[in-house]
Design a protein around this motif. Sequence first.
Motif, mmCIF file in Angstrom:
data_model
loop_
_atom_site.group_PDB
_atom_site.id
_atom_site.type_symbol
_atom_site.label_atom_id
_atom_site.label_comp_id
_atom_site.label_asym_id
_atom_site.label_seq_id
_atom_site.Cartn_x
_atom_site.Cartn_y
_atom_site.Cartn_z
ATOM 1 N N ALA A 65 -84.809 -69.473 -48.554
ATOM 2 C CA ALA A 65 -85.248 -70.614 -49.359
ATOM 3 C C ALA A 65 -85.317 -71.889 -48.524
ATOM 4 O O ALA A 65 -86.305 -72.630 -48.571
ATOM 5 C CB ALA A 65 -84.326 -70.815 -50.550
ATOM 6 N N VAL A 66 -84.274 -72.148 -47.750
ATOM 7 C CA VAL A 66 -84.267 -73.354 -46.920
ATOM 8 C C VAL A 66 -85.364 -73.276 -45.867
ATOM 9 O O VAL A 66 -86.116 -74.232 -45.651
ATOM 10 C CB VAL A 66 -82.893 -73.563 -46.263
ATOM 11 N N GLY A 67 -85.476 -72.108 -45.216
ATOM 12 C CA GLY A 67 -86.505 -71.948 -44.198
ATOM 13 C C GLY A 67 -87.899 -72.125 -44.758
ATOM 14 O O GLY A 67 -88.753 -72.775 -44.155
ATOM 15 N N ALA A 68 -88.150 -71.540 -45.941
ATOM 16 C CA ALA A 68 -89.474 -71.670 -46.568
ATOM 17 C C ALA A 68 -89.759 -73.114 -46.944
ATOM 18 O O ALA A 68 -90.889 -73.603 -46.806
ATOM 19 C CB ALA A 68 -89.542 -70.779 -47.803
ATOM 20 N N GLY A 69 -88.724 -73.811 -47.415
ATOM 21 C CA GLY A 69 -88.894 -75.218 -47.762
ATOM 22 C C GLY A 69 -89.197 -76.071 -46.548
ATOM 23 O O GLY A 69 -90.038 -76.982 -46.598
ATOM 24 N N GLU A 77 -87.047 -78.627 -37.692
ATOM 25 C CA GLU A 77 -85.732 -77.996 -37.648
ATOM 26 C C GLU A 77 -85.053 -78.115 -39.007
ATOM 27 O O GLU A 77 -85.466 -78.912 -39.851
ATOM 28 C CB GLU A 77 -84.848 -78.628 -36.569
ATOM 29 N N ARG A 78 -84.028 -77.310 -39.205
ATOM 30 C CA ARG A 78 -83.276 -77.269 -40.457
ATOM 31 C C ARG A 78 -82.546 -78.597 -40.675
ATOM 32 O O ARG A 78 -81.947 -79.137 -39.741
ATOM 33 C CB ARG A 78 -82.274 -76.115 -40.369
ATOM 34 N N PRO A 79 -82.570 -79.173 -41.892
ATOM 35 C CA PRO A 79 -81.830 -80.415 -42.161
ATOM 36 C C PRO A 79 -80.346 -80.244 -41.891
ATOM 37 O O PRO A 79 -79.789 -79.153 -42.081
ATOM 38 C CB PRO A 79 -82.088 -80.673 -43.643
ATOM 39 N N GLN A 86 -80.437 -79.011 -49.746
ATOM 40 C CA GLN A 86 -80.657 -78.706 -51.161
ATOM 41 C C GLN A 86 -82.117 -78.938 -51.559
ATOM 42 O O GLN A 86 -82.709 -78.136 -52.294
ATOM 43 C CB GLN A 86 -79.713 -79.547 -52.026
ATOM 44 N N ALA A 87 -82.702 -80.023 -51.062
ATOM 45 C CA ALA A 87 -84.098 -80.316 -51.384
ATOM 46 C C ALA A 87 -85.029 -79.265 -50.788
ATOM 47 O O ALA A 87 -85.966 -78.790 -51.450
ATOM 48 C CB ALA A 87 -84.462 -81.709 -50.868
ATOM 49 N N ALA A 88 -84.760 -78.878 -49.537
ATOM 50 C CA ALA A 88 -85.590 -77.846 -48.900
ATOM 51 C C ALA A 88 -85.476 -76.524 -49.646
ATOM 52 O O ALA A 88 -86.471 -75.806 -49.834
ATOM 53 C CB ALA A 88 -85.174 -77.671 -47.437
ATOM 54 N N ALA A 89 -84.265 -76.198 -50.092
ATOM 55 C CA ALA A 89 -84.054 -74.952 -50.835
ATOM 56 C C ALA A 89 -84.799 -74.965 -52.161
ATOM 57 O O ALA A 89 -85.375 -73.954 -52.578
ATOM 58 C CB ALA A 89 -82.562 -74.725 -51.062
ATOM 59 N N ALA A 90 -84.775 -76.110 -52.850
ATOM 60 C CA ALA A 90 -85.459 -76.213 -54.144
ATOM 61 C C ALA A 90 -86.953 -75.963 -53.987
ATOM 62 O O ALA A 90 -87.581 -75.280 -54.817
ATOM 63 C CB ALA A 90 -85.212 -77.592 -54.755
ATOM 64 N N ILE A 91 -87.537 -76.503 -52.933
ATOM 65 C CA ILE A 91 -88.965 -76.308 -52.679
ATOM 66 C C ILE A 91 -89.238 -74.874 -52.214
ATOM 67 O O ILE A 91 -90.145 -74.197 -52.684
ATOM 68 C CB ILE A 91 -89.458 -77.315 -51.621
#
Length: 379
Positions: A65-69, A77-79, A86-91
């Motif tokens: 989820a985080v990677g896709a976001g 790079e990963r936040p 959390q925002a990247a995971a939601a997206i």
Amino acid sequence: MPSTELRQSVLSGAKRVVVKIGTQLLTLPKAEGGGINKAFINGLAKQIAGLREKGVEVTLVSSGAVGAGCVELEMTERPSDVAGLQAAAAIGQRRLMDLMHKAFEKHGISVAQILLTRTDFDDRTRYLNIRNCIRKLHEYGTLPILNENDTVSVDELRFGDNDMLAALTCNALRAQAVVLLTSVDGLLDEQMQVIDLVDDVDKFMNLTNDDEKTSWGSGGMGSKLEAARLVTDAGDVAVIASGREKSILLRLMDGEKLGTVLLPAKRKLASKQRWIALTKRPAGTLVVDEGAANALIVRKKSLLASGIVKVSGRFEKGDILAIKTEGGDEIARGLTNFDHEDLKLIAGKRSDQFEKILGRVTYAEVIHRDYLVMRNGAG
């Protein structure tokens, strides 16, 4: 027994399997343009459809989820901050489920999303609800897709990685196998050769070849071994294999020599025993003397207060406690009949002294044998 025959004996008969896929399998490297690896998802859907045709019930645990976001947000790079993750995971979670839906729809399979935190497994009622929900989805012919709820998770709520979520799910469902798909061929030895079979996970914990861990993911080989140990200790089989190998799931379940197979312990734990020993995190620790340890391991007795030499942690009656020897080895876990305050007062005392010390009639045992599970290898 030859390796292939042994693999077939522990895998070919499995009718309930948990499959975990990692972030690196779901995302393309920058050299290939980046983005979500749609070809992998489509291939995964085809394989799971094939397993279902053979009568194998598959529950999917998906990272990414985080990677896709991050891919959708065009991040390099990963936040590093919680809100960014959390925002990247939601997206990313929405994007992943869109792709999963389209891939499995081609095979007439509907999908369902279940987002979980670590405390969902610690709570007995929620734990049973998870199991019942997944079983009902299978009755409907729907593929359950589980992921950690990264949008709300903080450190104390996290699994740490989805390898552990897959292992806990396997134990909750009493699945016969968990397959951890990664970007390497399996557990590698010091000569970088794939280890075929593992009968004792502890012997290989130093071989944590974590090179496959990337900036997008949170797991590594160490986490896979920890997860595999939870499953094998319960009496089921774990597999670590490359998700990039063609038709890996179908070939593994046919017993083909691929990846690393971690063999189950000789005992097979019942559902309640799995929750006590391998799922809920201990709220405290009891250190026992040699006599008490011998009574638990050899004589199969309940734990009495007279053999307790140290009480650690804050816990309530009904919580799970870890039981250790004075040398530090954990030998069992069980449900306590006393809270931490009362147990500190009666530790080292005989049961006929409890009423005078506590001012009321109580249980004779600190942990009754019926609610105590020995750790694998401790009896």
